[in-house]
Design an enzyme around this catalytic site. Structure first.
Site, PDB file in Angstrom:
ATOM      1  CB  CYS A 131       0.654 -41.050   8.276  1.00 35.83           C
ATOM      2  SG  CYS A 131       0.727 -41.323  10.047  1.00 35.83           S
ATOM      3  CG  HIS A 247       5.702 -40.575   9.831  1.00 36.49           C
ATOM      4  ND1 HIS A 247       5.769 -39.597  10.790  1.00 36.49           N
ATOM      5  CD2 HIS A 247       4.467 -41.149   9.950  1.00 36.49           C
ATOM      6  CE1 HIS A 247       4.615 -39.562  11.460  1.00 36.49           C
ATOM      7  NE2 HIS A 247       3.811 -40.485  10.966  1.00 36.49           N
TER       8      HIS A 247
END
Ligand code: A2P
Length: 344
Positions: A131, A247
Site C-alpha cells: 500500500c 496512509h
C-alpha cells in the site's frame, strides 16, 4: 462476463473489493465470496444482494468456474491457494506480498506500468504492490519522468487498516479505553501492534531485517524499482500512527535535473488519479480525512529544498484500503479484461 472470486471477502480489503467491483462496473457473471471455515455461511452484500460466504478450498475455483480471483487473506493463504486458482484457469490478482518479487509475476500499478500485465501468463498471477509503495509510486512516476529521480527519502505515517480489521478494532478498543480510564488493561490485552497504538506512534511495521530496516521498508525499496523499472535509491522509515485508514508520506526526492515547484505541480495534476492540494495560505494540504473513501492520491506541501536546487519535498496521502489495495486491484482487473478482449 466473468466469474469472480474474492478470497478474504469478510476482511477489510475484501469488503472494499466488493464495493469497488460494483463501482467500477466490472462485467460480473457471478461473484463468489470466500473466507476461512470460521465465516463460511456468513452473508456479504454485493450489488444489493445477499451472498453466502463459502469456505476456501483448493477445488472451489474449478467448481465455480472462476475466471478472476482476487486474493486478500494473507501471504500463507495465497501461497497455498493461488496455484489452485491458476490451475483452474483463473487469473489471480494477489494483494499479499507473497509473489511480488517473483521475476515471473508482474507487479503492477496500472497508471505506471500497465504493459507489464501482459506477462501474467507466465504464472497466472498479477501482484498488487504494498500500500505505501502504490501511493508513493503514483506521485514519484510523473516527477521521475520530469526530473529523473536518483534517490528518495521517505517517512510514512501508516494507518491501522494496514493490519486489517483486527488492527482497526485494536485502535478503536484502546481509544474507548482512553475515555473510560482503563487503557492499561486494553494495552495488556493487545494482539496486533507491538505497543499501545492509541495516542502513540510506533516506528516498526512488519519484522526487522538484519540490515536494520523492516520488511515493510524493504518492500518500498524493492517494489518501487520493480514497478518503475528503475534503480533509484530508496530510504524509508515506516511508522504506524493512530489513524484509521489513510496512509501519509513525507517524501524528499533527489533528482538529476534541477526541480521546479510549478512544473512539479503541473505534472502531478496531469497524472491520472493524482490530485494536488497545495494552498498553504488557506491551510490547504492533503490529510487522511480528505483522502479517506476516495480513489485519489493527494499531493501537497510541494517545496524546493533550501540548499540544493535538485531536491524537492512533498507530502502525499491516500486511502490505504482503496488506493493502496482494493482500487489498484480492481484497476488491474479492468486492464486485464481490456487486454483479454483485444486478444493481447
Ligand atoms: P475470516 O473472516 O474467515 O477469518 P483482514 O485483513 O481484515 O484481517 O481480513 C482477512 C481476510 O482473510 C478475512 O476475510 C479472513 O476470513 C480471510 N482469511 C484469513 N485466514 C484465512 C484462511 N486460512 N483461509 C481463508 N480465508 C482466510
Amino acid at each position: 462476463m466473468f466469474n469472480i472470486a474474492v478470497v478474504g471477502a469478510t476482511g477489510a480489503v475484501g469488503e472494499e473489493l466488493l464495493l469497488l467491483i460494483e463501482e467500477y462496473n466490472l462485467p460480473v457473471k457471478k461473484l463468489v465470496p470466500l473466507a476461512s471455515a470460521r465465516s463460511a455461511g456468513d452473508i456479504v452484500e454485493f450489488k444489493g444482494e445477499e451472498l453466502r460466504v463459502q469456505e476456501l478450498t483448493c477445488d472451489i475455483f474449478e467448481k465455480e468456474k472462476i475466471d478472476i480471483a482476487f486474493f486478500s487473506a494473507g501471504g500463507s493463504v495465497s501461497a497455498k491457494f493461488a496455484p489452485c486458482a491458476t490451475k483452474a484457469g483463473a487469473v489471480v490478482i494477489d494483494n499479499t506480498s507473497y509473489f511480488r518479487m517473483d521475476p515471473d509475476v508482474p507487479l503492477v500499478v496500472p497508471e505506471v506500468n500497465p504493459d507489464d500485465i501482459k506477462f501474467w501468463k507466465k504464472k497466472g498471477i498479477i501482484a498488487n504492490p504494498n500500500c505505501s509503495t502504490i501511493q508513493m509510486v503514483l506521485s514519484l512516476y510523473p516527477l521521475h519522468q520530469e526530473f529523473e529521480i536518483e534517490r528518495v527519502d521517505v517517512a510514512t505515517y501508516q494507518a491501522v487498516s494496514g493490519a486489517g480489521k483486527k488492527g482497526m478494532e485494536e485502535l478503536f478498543e484502546q481509544m474507548r479505553a482512553v475515555f473510560n480510564f482503563n487503557l492499561d488493561k486494553k494495552v495488556e490485552e493487545r494482539e496486533v501492534f507491538p505497543w499501545q497504538i492509541a495516542l502513540n506512534v510506533i516506528p516498526h511495521i512488519d519484522r526487522f531485517m538484519e540490515n536494520g530496516f523492516t520488511r515493510e521498508e524493504m518492500k518500498m525499496v524493492n517494489e518501487t524499482n520493480k514497478i518503475m523499472h528503475t534503480q533509484i535509491e530508496v530510504a524509508p522509515t515506516c511508522v504506524r500512527v493512530p489513524v484509521l485508514r489513510s496512509h501519509s508520506e513525507a517524501i524528499t526526492i533527489y533528482c538529476k535535473k534541477e526541480v521546479s515547484v510549478e512544473r512539479a505541480r503541473e505534472v502531478l495534476e496531469n497524472f491520472p488519479d493524482v490530485k494536488v492540494i497545495d494552498d498553504p495560505a488557506h491551510n490547504k494540504y492533503p490529510m487522511p480525512v480528505i483522502a479517506t473513501n476516495t480513489d485519489y492520491v493527494y499531493v501537497g506541501r510541494i517545496r524546493k529544498d533550501l540548499f540544493r536546487p535538485n531536491v524537492l519535498h512533498f507530502f502525499n496521502v491516500a486511502d490505504q484500503l482503496r488506493v493502496g489495495a482494493a482500487t489498484n486491484a480492481v484497476r488491474i482487473a479492468q486492464k486485464w479484461i481490456e487486454m483479454e478482449k483485444k486478444g493481447e
